[in-house]
Design an enzyme around this catalytic site. Structure first.
Site, PDB file in Angstrom:
ATOM      1  N   ASP A   1      -0.089   3.798   1.317  1.00  0.00           N
ATOM      2  CA  ASP A   1      -0.448   4.495   2.559  1.00  0.00           C
ATOM      3  C   ASP A   1       0.466   4.151   3.739  1.00  0.00           C
ATOM      4  O   ASP A   1       0.465   4.860   4.738  1.00  0.00           O
ATOM      5  CB  ASP A   1      -1.891   4.156   2.960  1.00  0.00           C
ATOM      6  CG  ASP A   1      -2.884   4.404   1.839  1.00  0.00           C
ATOM      7  OD1 ASP A   1      -2.656   5.336   1.048  1.00  0.00           O
ATOM      8  OD2 ASP A   1      -3.878   3.659   1.745  1.00  0.00           O
TER       9      ASP A   1
ATOM     10  N   THR B   1       0.844  -1.203   0.000  1.00  0.00           N
ATOM     11  CA  THR B   1       0.000   0.000   0.000  1.00  0.00           C
ATOM     12  C   THR B   1       0.872   1.243   0.000  1.00  0.00           C
ATOM     13  O   THR B   1       1.889   1.305   0.716  1.00  0.00           O
ATOM     14  CB  THR B   1      -0.990   0.085   1.189  1.00  0.00           C
ATOM     15  OG1 THR B   1      -1.518   1.417   1.225  1.00  0.00           O
ATOM     16  CG2 THR B   1      -0.375  -0.190   2.545  1.00  0.00           C
TER      17      THR B   1
ATOM     18  N   GLU C   1      -5.290  13.559   2.911  1.00  0.00           N
ATOM     19  CA  GLU C   1      -6.703  13.573   2.496  1.00  0.00           C
ATOM     20  C   GLU C   1      -7.690  13.391   3.662  1.00  0.00           C
ATOM     21  O   GLU C   1      -8.839  13.776   3.574  1.00  0.00           O
ATOM     22  CB  GLU C   1      -6.964  12.517   1.416  1.00  0.00           C
ATOM     23  CG  GLU C   1      -6.682  11.092   1.866  1.00  0.00           C
ATOM     24  CD  GLU C   1      -6.909  10.053   0.765  1.00  0.00           C
ATOM     25  OE1 GLU C   1      -7.411  10.394  -0.303  1.00  0.00           O
ATOM     26  OE2 GLU C   1      -6.549   8.869   1.002  1.00  0.00           O
TER      27      GLU C   1
ATOM     28  N   LEU D   1      -2.004  10.094  -9.011  1.00  0.00           N
ATOM     29  CA  LEU D   1      -0.637  10.187  -9.565  1.00  0.00           C
ATOM     30  C   LEU D   1       0.348   9.485  -8.630  1.00  0.00           C
ATOM     31  O   LEU D   1       1.363   8.953  -9.060  1.00  0.00           O
ATOM     32  CB  LEU D   1      -0.230  11.657  -9.725  1.00  0.00           C
ATOM     33  CG  LEU D   1      -0.919  12.412 -10.859  1.00  0.00           C
ATOM     34  CD1 LEU D   1      -0.646  13.903 -10.744  1.00  0.00           C
ATOM     35  CD2 LEU D   1      -0.451  11.874 -12.207  1.00  0.00           C
TER      36      LEU D   1
HETATM   37  O1  F6P Z   1      -5.191   2.789  -0.340  1.00  0.00           O
HETATM   38  C1  F6P Z   1      -4.638   3.431  -1.448  1.00  0.00           C
HETATM   39  C2  F6P Z   1      -5.471   4.623  -1.839  1.00  0.00           C
HETATM   40  O2  F6P Z   1      -4.835   5.257  -2.931  1.00  0.00           O
HETATM   41  C3  F6P Z   1      -5.739   5.625  -0.706  1.00  0.00           C
HETATM   42  O3  F6P Z   1      -4.623   6.435  -0.443  1.00  0.00           O
HETATM   43  C4  F6P Z   1      -6.952   6.348  -1.244  1.00  0.00           C
HETATM   44  O4  F6P Z   1      -7.737   6.897  -0.197  1.00  0.00           O
HETATM   45  C5  F6P Z   1      -7.699   5.259  -1.953  1.00  0.00           C
HETATM   46  O5  F6P Z   1      -6.777   4.234  -2.249  1.00  0.00           O
HETATM   47  C6  F6P Z   1      -8.342   5.722  -3.248  1.00  0.00           C
HETATM   48  O6  F6P Z   1      -9.058   4.667  -3.805  1.00  0.00           O
HETATM   49  P1  F6P Z   1      -9.706   4.699  -5.249  1.00  0.00           P
HETATM   50  O7  F6P Z   1      -8.686   4.149  -6.209  1.00  0.00           O
HETATM   51  O8  F6P Z   1     -10.898   3.819  -5.127  1.00  0.00           O
HETATM   52  O9  F6P Z   1     -10.041   6.117  -5.582  1.00  0.00           O
END
Ligand code: F6P
Length: 367
Positions: free
Chosen positions: A147, A145, A242, A292
């Site tokens: 994250d 991830t 976010e 991105l």
């Molecule tokens: O978990 C990875 C992530 O990019 C998060 O940082 C973000 O909140 C989410 O996935 C966005 O998901 P999606 O691709 O469904 O917009």
């Protein structure tokens, strides 16, 4: 060990390094004389085979994984809508509801004569892997991830690339901020943890960093901007995760949770930009880096840990392990029970060295 046929699945959001993990698994498995298969789009290749006229479970040999180490994305496809434990299913009355389809999945593994599975994913995918392990499947997880919010591993693959790219973007935005004497607010992903915002913000010398772990007071952030103004620094760089939220307030969403889908975070960047423009009287702009951060070539750090994680996951299966996640525990790669790895989300500790460093450097958190 009687293993012969192993499968790979990639689940959740894509992250740089996925293809490197897949390549390492296939090479390590083929070198052991095993056959390797890839499940398309998480588990959809097995759960909705009718969507895959050319096969929802594809054979992976040395040729299938040639030249993919440096490529972003996943050659298997992925989804964050296909959790087999709460699979969106249309009822007879046309309503969509969540259904546990783990038994269908286990039946599918039998049909394809799969002996074991390597599940590459974040907390959601690894929680699914844990359940499948409890139901008798031999499974090893690989922590992915951008994250970096998975516990029991020093880092997840994909995070370093996301931080590196965000840092580069913030560096570039300094130019406009300085030339136009503006406030630039950069919103970055990271879900419920502030790792990307913190690491990229400190690396790119942000003036304020807003993370979910430290609720902010917008007046304090505006004060920081005005202090800089008084000292002759007529621009400011603010990095917002976010999921950052004001003290006593809620976080912003672009989409609420729906059946089979988690809520989508976002919007805090524009909110903070408007509020700072009003409070300071300065021009302000917002840049949302969004997806991105998930694209592009993995950094060499991410490639290396991805290859190490992939090879270690095959060694784990070879040693008869199941229900474990490979984890970076420098200088080695260890195995930790999936149950422990998925028990809690790893957020930024308020006393961690990077937060202390940021405070020593004068970076504001709005607290
Ligand atoms: O978990 C990875 C992530 O990019 C998060 O940082 C973000 O909140 C989410 O996935 C966005 O998901 P999606 O691709 O469904 O917009």
């Amino acid at each position: 060990m009687g293993l012969k046929r192993i499968a790979i699945t990639t689940g959740g959001g894509d992250a740089p390094g996925l293809n490197a993990v897949i390549r390492a698994i296939v090479l390590a498995a083929v070198h052991r004389g095993w056959q390797c298969f890839g499940i398309r789009d998480g588990y959809d290749g097995i759960l909705v085979p009718e969507h895959y006229p050319h096969g929802g479970v594809i054979s992976l040999d040395l040729n299938s994984v040639r030249g993919i180490t440096h490529l972003g994305g996943t050659i298997l496809g992925t989804t964050n809508k296909g959790n087999p434990l709460s699979y969106p299913t249309v009822a007879e009355n046309g309503e969509i509801h969540e259904k546990d389809r783990s038994d269908d999945l286990l039946a599918g593994f039998k049909t394809h004569r799969l002996d074991a599975l390597i599940a590459i994913g974040g907390d959601g995918s690894l929680a699914i892997a844990h359940t499948l392990h409890q139901k008798g499947m031999q499974i090893v997880g690989v922590p992915k991830t951008i994250d970096n919010d998975l516990d029991k591993t020093v880092i997840t693959f994909g995070f370093d690339t996301a931080v590196d790219f965000a840092t580069d973007c913030i560096d570039r935005l300094h130019t406009t901020a300085d030339s136009h004497q503006r406030i630039m607010v950069i919103e970055v992903m990271g879900r419920y943890a502030g790792w990307i915002a913190l690491n990229a913000g400190v690396s790119a010398t942000a003036d304020a960093i807003l993370i979910p772990e430290i609720p902010y007071d917008i007046e304090k952030v505006a004060e920081k901007v005005m202090q800089r103004e008084k000292s002759g620094r007529h621009f400011s760089i603010i990095v917002a995760a976010e999921r950052a939220c004001p003290k006593g307030g809620g976080y912003t969403l672009t989409e609420c949770k729906t059946v089979g889908r988690v809520e989508r975070l976002g919007g805090v960047g524009h909110k903070v930009t408007n509020e700072l423009a009003n409070l300071t009287g300065k021009e302000a702009r917002c840049v949302v880096l969004g997806h991105l951060l998930r694209g592009g070539r993995p950094t060499s750090f991410d490639r290396l840990i991805s290859l190490r994680f992939g090879a270690a996951s095959v060694r784990a299966l070879d040693q008869g392990r199941s229900g474990v996640m490979v984890a970076l525990d420098p200088p080695t790669v260890n195995y930790v029970p999936l149950e422990l790895a998925t028990r809690r989300m790893k957020t930024v500790p308020l006393d961690c060295d990077t937060i202390l460093t940021a405070r020593d450097l004068g970076i504001a958190f709005g607290d």
